[in-house]
Design a protein around this motif. Structure first.
Motif, PDB file in Angstrom:
ATOM      1  N   ALA A  21     -44.811   1.696 -44.715  1.00  0.00           N
ATOM      2  CA  ALA A  21     -44.184   2.066 -43.464  1.00  0.00           C
ATOM      3  C   ALA A  21     -44.136   0.917 -42.528  1.00  0.00           C
ATOM      4  O   ALA A  21     -43.033   0.662 -41.962  1.00  0.00           O
ATOM      5  N   THR A  22     -44.918  -0.172 -42.791  1.00  0.00           N
ATOM      6  CA  THR A  22     -44.784  -1.422 -41.859  1.00  0.00           C
ATOM      7  C   THR A  22     -43.484  -2.352 -42.433  1.00  0.00           C
ATOM      8  O   THR A  22     -42.616  -2.693 -41.675  1.00  0.00           O
ATOM      9  N   ILE A  23     -43.247  -2.103 -43.832  1.00  0.00           N
ATOM     10  CA  ILE A  23     -42.093  -2.904 -44.596  1.00  0.00           C
ATOM     11  C   ILE A  23     -40.812  -2.166 -43.901  1.00  0.00           C
ATOM     12  O   ILE A  23     -39.691  -2.852 -43.643  1.00  0.00           O
ATOM     13  N   VAL A  24     -41.057  -0.924 -43.806  1.00  0.00           N
ATOM     14  CA  VAL A  24     -39.607  -0.157 -43.428  1.00  0.00           C
ATOM     15  C   VAL A  24     -39.129  -0.451 -42.145  1.00  0.00           C
ATOM     16  O   VAL A  24     -38.183  -0.573 -41.514  1.00  0.00           O
ATOM     17  N   LEU A  25     -40.310  -0.539 -41.071  1.00  0.00           N
ATOM     18  CA  LEU A  25     -40.141  -0.706 -39.701  1.00  0.00           C
ATOM     19  C   LEU A  25     -39.542  -2.058 -39.461  1.00  0.00           C
ATOM     20  O   LEU A  25     -38.870  -2.531 -38.767  1.00  0.00           O
ATOM     21  N   GLY A  26     -39.966  -2.948 -40.677  1.00  0.00           N
ATOM     22  CA  GLY A  26     -39.609  -4.574 -40.453  1.00  0.00           C
ATOM     23  C   GLY A  26     -38.106  -4.441 -40.628  1.00  0.00           C
ATOM     24  O   GLY A  26     -37.406  -5.395 -40.127  1.00  0.00           O
ATOM     25  N   VAL A  27     -37.471  -3.931 -41.736  1.00  0.00           N
ATOM     26  CA  VAL A  27     -36.242  -3.622 -42.072  1.00  0.00           C
ATOM     27  C   VAL A  27     -35.533  -3.012 -40.881  1.00  0.00           C
ATOM     28  O   VAL A  27     -34.531  -3.606 -40.436  1.00  0.00           O
ATOM     29  N   PHE A  28     -36.045  -1.999 -40.230  1.00  0.00           N
ATOM     30  CA  PHE A  28     -35.220  -1.409 -38.996  1.00  0.00           C
ATOM     31  C   PHE A  28     -34.945  -2.700 -38.075  1.00  0.00           C
ATOM     32  O   PHE A  28     -34.047  -2.957 -37.213  1.00  0.00           O
ATOM     33  N   TYR A  29     -36.154  -3.375 -37.726  1.00  0.00           N
ATOM     34  CA  TYR A  29     -36.076  -4.404 -36.628  1.00  0.00           C
ATOM     35  C   TYR A  29     -35.222  -5.685 -37.057  1.00  0.00           C
ATOM     36  O   TYR A  29     -34.298  -6.044 -36.182  1.00  0.00           O
ATOM     37  N   PHE A  30     -35.068  -5.906 -38.636  1.00  0.00           N
ATOM     38  CA  PHE A  30     -34.286  -6.868 -38.961  1.00  0.00           C
ATOM     39  C   PHE A  30     -32.709  -6.331 -38.746  1.00  0.00           C
ATOM     40  O   PHE A  30     -31.737  -7.123 -38.309  1.00  0.00           O
ATOM     41  N   LEU A  31     -32.468  -5.146 -39.088  1.00  0.00           N
ATOM     42  CA  LEU A  31     -31.145  -4.496 -38.761  1.00  0.00           C
ATOM     43  C   LEU A  31     -30.770  -4.705 -37.500  1.00  0.00           C
ATOM     44  O   LEU A  31     -29.588  -5.033 -36.909  1.00  0.00           O
ATOM     45  N   ALA A  32     -31.715  -4.282 -36.521  1.00  0.00           N
ATOM     46  CA  ALA A  32     -31.522  -4.278 -34.998  1.00  0.00           C
ATOM     47  C   ALA A  32     -31.353  -5.677 -34.530  1.00  0.00           C
ATOM     48  O   ALA A  32     -30.359  -5.822 -33.703  1.00  0.00           O
ATOM     49  N   ALA A  33     -31.793  -6.864 -35.204  1.00  0.00           N
ATOM     50  CA  ALA A  33     -31.628  -8.123 -34.832  1.00  0.00           C
ATOM     51  C   ALA A  33     -30.316  -8.657 -35.168  1.00  0.00           C
ATOM     52  O   ALA A  33     -29.488  -9.270 -34.512  1.00  0.00           O
ATOM     53  N   MET A  34     -29.703  -8.046 -36.451  1.00  0.00           N
ATOM     54  CA  MET A  34     -28.515  -8.338 -36.775  1.00  0.00           C
ATOM     55  C   MET A  34     -27.282  -7.761 -36.064  1.00  0.00           C
ATOM     56  O   MET A  34     -26.112  -8.508 -35.636  1.00  0.00           O
ATOM     57  N   SER A  35     -27.814  -6.621 -35.590  1.00  0.00           N
ATOM     58  CA  SER A  35     -26.919  -5.815 -34.529  1.00  0.00           C
ATOM     59  C   SER A  35     -26.877  -6.349 -33.272  1.00  0.00           C
ATOM     60  O   SER A  35     -25.648  -6.697 -32.641  1.00  0.00           O
ATOM     61  N   SER A  36     -27.711  -6.944 -32.885  1.00  0.00           N
ATOM     62  CA  SER A  36     -27.889  -7.597 -31.458  1.00  0.00           C
ATOM     63  C   SER A  36     -26.958  -8.939 -31.565  1.00  0.00           C
ATOM     64  O   SER A  36     -26.132  -9.323 -30.770  1.00  0.00           O
TER      65      SER A  36
END
Length: 147
Positions: A21-36
């Protein structure tokens, strides 16, 4: 704030391990960083990358409950700051002279992308609003995933 963790099986909401779950959350935050970054929202990108680094630390020290607790608190605080800054930025772009100044430059460049000044203003505001709504939805999803 309570997390959705089954303390008997140590799973997140009864479905996957806390590490997964932590890794999945990290992937979402990484995608959010790239989107930003793609939207030139550097403040949001930096906050999201800080969260990704904290998540990596939590994954590396996966048996340290204190690290996870601190991660949860810091991520929640960063998420709140991120949403506030996003809303303030949107208000600035929509209600200041920024759109008009952008369209003046665009019209003076004779690029031919817009039929009129008003067409430019409407289009730019539409794209700003679309980017805002998309980013806000992603930020709210990320905020609710961790709770």
């Amino acid at each position: 704030v309570e997390m959705c963790v089954d303390s008997k099986s140590m799973t997140c909401c009864g479905s996957c391990t806390l590490t997964t779950a932590t890794i999945v959350l990290g992937v979402f935050y990484f995608l959010a960083a790239m989107s930003s970054a793609g939207q030139s929202q550097w403040w949001s990108m930096v906050i999201n990358l800080i969260i990704v680094i904290l998540i990596v630390i939590a994954v590396v020290q996966k048996h340290n409950a204190e690290v996870r607790r601190k991660l949860f608190i810091v991520v929640t605080a960063c998420q709140i700051v991120n949403i506030i800054v996003l809303i303030v930025s949107y208000c600035y772009f929509m209600f200041s002279d920024w759109v008009e100044e952008t369209c003046v430059v665009e019209m003076l460049s004779f690029s031919g992308n817009y039929a009129s000044f008003d067409d430019c203003v409407v289009t730019v505001k539409l794209f700003i609003t679309a980017a805002f709504i998309t980013t806000l939805i992603l930020q709210l999803i990320l905020g609710f995933i961790e709770v």
